[in-house]
Design an enzyme around this catalytic site. Structure first.
Site: not given
Length: 506
Positions: A34, A61, A134, A267, A296
């Protein structure tokens, strides 16, 4: 010799403009499938014209050929390499632009067939990427459309730099590693395989971590679930490292309840939890549970935030509010607070929130365990004391036992009237946790239920509870000295419930 770029991508964002730019800089574009159909009008040639071999096995393949991998892997400064490819009329390939079959998108489709998942495992793509990576000293490997402009900008002033090629190489190996990790995770059935492979995608760089001198970032699961990471931010500044952790803890607990519920967290630990017939009632109880610690904090709802709740919350300082939705009137009130973060996240079943593993990083490795899915319904209750809990005490014990699972160990919690009234988290001894919870509860401990995340090794916690006026205790049981605590309860007229389920949380 004309330079060549091989382009074969599933993600076609920007690829046409990129190919045009490469052609402008003198590259011959080789392409497949495509991608070739999209680029042939710009002079691209089909890969079959390079390999002189047709695609076969339904496209499985097509690029696995010496004419391709020889052209990618040949080291330009190695005479024997160059002689070898010249002898076989193989041209060098200088840029490889490849991203992979959409395996992740495929398995996210509902009821995807096993065969379809297998067919979306890319073979040729990773092989080309790894070959180019590589040989990155001589080949630029591009797996991310975000890098197209960088390549074209460098070509406009000369060559692609060695630093850029190395950075692209590292990204390429991250790309294939993440791809393989998703495939391995999808097909692995063992809970703890011999190698644990997983991957996460960067969501954002955070301003800092727990402290300003620590760098931090947020990564998300590539297969997203309903979580704090997927919440929609309606208002306020970006979340911090601590905000995200607290919000995750609040969300996990509020999802435990089917009835209207509100959870306040500081906490990573609940500081106030309330349930009620309405969400307004639940909020009032969560606030009254600890009006000091909620300041808070993070507040999570499992129902829509209404005008009443919004008005109450506007009177105090909060970091974040999380809810499935907000009324227009509520939003009008809350958005007046510039720094208040408002998050929207649809309520979802608690089982979804508890999927997968709990993972902790340690030096040199990690620890992993199943998340704690056990709730009150999974406990086998026994009632060893002479006094049995009343129906109201049993309901309160269920509420307390649900919340204590989210309190750091050693944890003690006192509940009454559908709300927490005292929480003692994270102590090094259980009686110390009890004293903190009792102190927080004050007079409200009278007639309340005390929950412990684990067993009592001795009766000292019962004695403290009795002095405070607690009338029912729910705990794991299983200590060699259970009878001492049972006897203490009988002495003080306290009902005890044993669950056989421990809820340690470190």
């Amino acid at each position: 010799m004309k330079k060549q770029a091989l382009i074969s991508v599933s993600d076609k964002r920007g690829v046409e403009d990129f190919a045009i730019g490469l052609v402008r800089h003198g590259y011959q574009v080789i392409s497949t499938g495509g991608t070739y159909e999209l680029l042939k009008k710009h002079g691209a040639i089909n890969i079959s014209d390079v390999t002189n071999f047709p695609e076969m096995l339904d496209g499985r393949v097509k690029t696995l050929h010496p004419a391709i991998h020889g052209g990618i892997l040949a080291m330009r400064d190695n005479p024997s390499h160059m002689e070898a490819i010249a002898a076989h009329s193989i041209g060098t390939i200088d840029i490889v632009v490849v991203n992979l079959y959409p395996f992740k998108a495929t398995i996210q489709k509902p009821n995807v067939a096993y065969e379809e998942a297998v067919e979306n495992i890319d073979i040729g793509g990773p092989a080309m990427i790894r070959s180019a990576a590589k040989n990155h000293a001589h080949v630029a490997v591009v797996v991310d459309p975000e890098d197209y402009d960088t390549i074209l900008n460098e070509l406009s002033t000369g060559e692609i730099t060695a630093d850029t090629k190395q950075a692209l190489m590292a990204k390429a190996f991250r790309h294939t590693a993440a791809y393989d990790a998703i495939i391995a995770g999808y097909f692995t059935k063992e809970l703890y395989p011999e190698k644990l492979t997983f991957t996460y995608e960067k969501n954002q760089t955070l301003r800092y971590g727990e402290n300003p001198h620590q760098q931090a970032a947020l990564y998300s699961d590539p297969l997203p679930v309903s979580s704090i990471v997927t919440a929609k931010k309606l208002h306020g500044k970006e979340l911090s490292y601590i905000n995200i952790g607290d919000a995750d803890a609040a969300l996990a607990l509020v999802r435990e309840f089917d009835t209207p519920a509100v959870v306040a967290v500081k906490h990573y630990c609940p500081c106030g939890v309330g349930i009620g017939d309405t969400i307004a009632q639940a909020y009032d109880r969560a606030y009254e549970a600890d009006p000091v610690s909620i300041f808070g904090g993070i507040v999570a709802f499992n129902r829509e935030v209404d005008e009443y709740c919004a008005a109450k919350m506007s009177e105090i300082f909060l970091e974040i509010i999380i809810a499935p939705s907000y009324t227009e009137a509520a939003l009008k009130i809350l958005t007046k607070k510039k720094n208040l973060r408002l998050l929207q996240l649809e309520a979802s079943p608690k089982d979804e929130n508890n999927h997968g593993q709990h993972i902790v990083s340690i030096n040199g490795g990690l620890l992993t365990q199943e998340k704690d899915r056990h709730g009150f319904a999974d406990a086998t209750l026994t009632f060893p004391t002479k006094k049995k809990p009343t129906e109201d005490e049993l309901r309160t014990a269920q509420f307390a036992w649900t919340v204590i699972k989210y309190v750091k160990s050693n944890g003690i919690l006192i509940a009454k009237d559908n709300m927490t009234v005292g929480i003692g988290p994270g102590q090094t001894n259980r009686v110390g946790a009890a004293k903190i919870a009792i102190s927080g509860a004050g007079e409200r401990a009278k007639g309340a239920v005390l929950a412990s995340d684990a067993m009592f090794p001795m009766p000292d916690t019962v004695e403290e509870a009795a002095k405070a006026g607690v009338t029912c205790i729910i705990q794991t049981g299983g200590s060699l000295r259970d009878q001492d605590s049972i006897d203490a309860c009988d002495k003080h007229g306290i009902a005890m419930i044993l669950t056989g389920v421990r809820h340690f949380k470190h």
